[in-house]
Scaffold this motif. Structure first.
Motif, PDB file in Angstrom:
ATOM      1  N   ALA A 190       0.827  -1.211   0.000  1.00 29.23           N
ATOM      2  CA  ALA A 190       0.000   0.000   0.000  1.00 29.23           C
ATOM      3  C   ALA A 190       0.861   1.261   0.000  1.00 29.23           C
ATOM      4  O   ALA A 190       0.552   2.234  -0.693  1.00 29.23           O
ATOM      5  N   GLY A 191       1.942   1.248   0.774  1.00 30.50           N
ATOM      6  CA  GLY A 191       2.812   2.416   0.812  1.00 30.50           C
ATOM      7  C   GLY A 191       3.424   2.722  -0.540  1.00 30.50           C
ATOM      8  O   GLY A 191       3.472   3.881  -0.974  1.00 30.50           O
ATOM      9  N   LEU A 192       3.900   1.696  -1.229  1.00 29.57           N
ATOM     10  CA  LEU A 192       4.461   1.900  -2.565  1.00 29.57           C
ATOM     11  C   LEU A 192       3.388   2.376  -3.547  1.00 29.57           C
ATOM     12  O   LEU A 192       3.659   3.185  -4.438  1.00 29.57           O
ATOM     13  N   ALA A 237       7.424   4.399   2.467  1.00 27.14           N
ATOM     14  CA  ALA A 237       7.364   5.843   2.281  1.00 27.14           C
ATOM     15  C   ALA A 237       8.744   6.415   1.972  1.00 27.14           C
ATOM     16  O   ALA A 237       8.900   7.256   1.081  1.00 27.14           O
ATOM     17  N   VAL A 238       9.764   5.953   2.695  1.00 24.68           N
ATOM     18  CA  VAL A 238      11.125   6.437   2.456  1.00 24.68           C
ATOM     19  C   VAL A 238      11.621   5.982   1.095  1.00 24.68           C
ATOM     20  O   VAL A 238      12.237   6.751   0.343  1.00 24.68           O
ATOM     21  N   VAL A 264       1.262  11.868   7.084  1.00 24.98           N
ATOM     22  CA  VAL A 264       2.130  12.975   6.676  1.00 24.98           C
ATOM     23  C   VAL A 264       3.256  12.486   5.773  1.00 24.98           C
ATOM     24  O   VAL A 264       3.723  13.211   4.889  1.00 24.98           O
ATOM     25  N   LEU A 265       3.706  11.248   5.991  1.00 26.81           N
ATOM     26  CA  LEU A 265       4.791  10.700   5.173  1.00 26.81           C
ATOM     27  C   LEU A 265       4.397  10.574   3.707  1.00 26.81           C
ATOM     28  O   LEU A 265       5.265  10.503   2.832  1.00 26.81           O
ATOM     29  N   PHE A 266       3.108  10.535   3.430  1.00 25.41           N
ATOM     30  CA  PHE A 266       2.635  10.311   2.066  1.00 25.41           C
ATOM     31  C   PHE A 266       2.106  11.579   1.402  1.00 25.41           C
ATOM     32  O   PHE A 266       1.477  11.512   0.351  1.00 25.41           O
TER      33      PHE A 266
END
Length: 432
Positions: A19-21, A139-140, A358-360
């Protein structure tokens, strides 16, 4: 540890990383070589898709806690992963060629996954650690994304994760999640946040994402003027602090930490770097999370973000851009990112999702990266290019934002008492 616990941990990590990617990266790298009109459309639409995914995650988490059904949350996450899979292998068959549409669909489904899984694992547990690791590392990794080189073919990591997320990773995550659904404990429950706070995370998330997104867009369009930069930074700090105050207790500390970290990380020069350096993301994020989980120090974490921004400014002023500093920058971003998340974990899953969202969201550093490009909207420099001259302005801006977030953390912790509940103090032993 029994096999069901291992499946649960693996399913949570794979689903969260997928999901993050899906939120952070475009569906295809092919748009870099498309005609200028499509490139412009993608440059404008990807940040909007990221914002949509972040808001969706906050709303999904609040909905799961309000409903209180663990089974419904697991099924919703599995349905969302299925939606991402269909988006990658099904829609091209019906001749939907718009990468913008595909990116928005990916981001919305990914937000459902991130929001639904958080309340399910938000206890002192290995599954909770897997959720955080998947969130931060993806996220990073997405923030450090580079366009493919002009010659020589894509890098090894880009071949492995091409498709962002690749179909093989979506399939693995979906199979693990379905396996867990079959074998899970039917007595599983979701801890509620209480009726007084049911709307707080949604309002806080909307405030934080809206302010960060709109100021970033403003900086992308008019960041060549100092009054705009100063005003935007002030609005970012004000919005972040207000959003942190809306959350109950000291839960807003994580939000402030990640606002500062996002600005600092996006200002760091990490190109040119060798392909193997991308693997440092997972190692350093895991190390930062573990150390901070065992020894939480919010002020040390925000100080790390300040040092990161200061070093980015120094390197930009001196014009240093070597492989050594690029690799060191990747490692520092992962370590400080993991440490920032682990240092201030909220008691409530919904508050945690607001902070992680916030990271996204594109930060001020990303928006200002296009200053020399001379165009309206986000520049292609958002994706890191080695040949682009690096300005110190994004790093200066990040330094001010991190310092302001440090002041906000101090005020929040001074005004808000420590929350202690007898029932929760008894639950300190990690569970799976």
């Amino acid at each position: 540890m029994e096999w069901r616990a291992l499946v649960r941990i693996a399913a949570v990590y794979a689903a969260t990383a997928t999901a993050g990617l899906a939120i952070m990266m475009p569906v295809s790298y092919g748009w870099f070589s498309s005609e200028p009109q499509k490139v412009d459309l993608m440059v404008r639409s990807v940040p909007l898709a990221m914002e949509s995914g972040a808001i969706t995650a906050v709303i999904a988490a609040a909905a799961v806690v309000s409903v209180g059904s663990a089974r419904a949350a697991w099924y919703a996450a599995a349905l969302a992963l299925t939606g991402i899979l269909v988006n990658h292998i099904g829609l091209p068959w019906i001749q939907i060629e718009s990468l913008t549409t595909l990116n928005f669909v990916d981001a919305l489904w990914a937000g459902v996954v991130l929001g639904c899984l958080a309340p399910l694992v938000w206890t002192p547990s290995l599954a909770g650690g897997a959720y955080l690791f998947g969130c931060v590392s993806s996220a990073v990794f997405g923030d450090l994304a580079q366009p493919p080189p002009d010659a020589g073919g894509p890098r090894s990591m880009e071949r492995l994760f091409g498709g962002a997320p690749p179909v093989w990773l979506i399939l693995v995550a979906l199979m693990l999640l379905v396996t867990h659904l079959v074998a899970r404990d039917r007595r599983e429950a979701i801890p509620g946040d209480g009726p007084d706070f049911s709307l707080a995370p949604i309002v806080s998330g909307v405030v934080a994402v809206f302010v960060l997104a709109r100021t970033s867009r403003w900086l992308a369009e008019s960041g060549d003027r100092w009054p705009v930069v100063v005003t935007a930074v002030a609005l970012v700090l004000l919005g972040a602090f207000v959003a942190a105050l809306i959350l109950p207790g000291r839960d807003g500390t994580l939000l402030l930490l990640l606002v500062g970290f996002s600005a600092a990380a996006s200002a760091v020069v990490t190109v040119p770097r060798p392909g193997w350096a991308d693997a440092l993301v997972d190692v350093t994020v895991a190390a930062g999370l573990l150390v901070a989980w065992l020894w939480p120090r919010p002020y040390l974490a925000v100080a790390g973000s300040m040092v990161l921004a200061a070093m980015a400014a120094l390197l930009a002023v001196t014009g240093v851009s070597t492989v050594y500093w690029a690799v060191l920058g990747v490692a520092a971003i992962g370590l400080i990112g993991g440490g920032s998340v682990g240092s201030a974990l909220p008691r409530r899953a919904t508050s945690a999702v607001v902070g992680l969202a916030v990271l996204f969201v594109p930060s001020a550093g990303i928006a200002l990266r296009g200053r020399p490009f001379g165009r309206i909207g986000y520049s292609p420099h958002w994706y890191r290019l080695a040949q682009v001259p690096h300005e110190p302005v994004p790093a200066y801006t990040a330094l001010v934002i991190t310092a302001g977030c440090a002041a906000g953390i101090y005020l929040l912790r001074r005004w808000r008492p420590v929350e202690v509940r007898v029932a929760e103090r008894a639950a300190i032993e990690p569970r799976v």
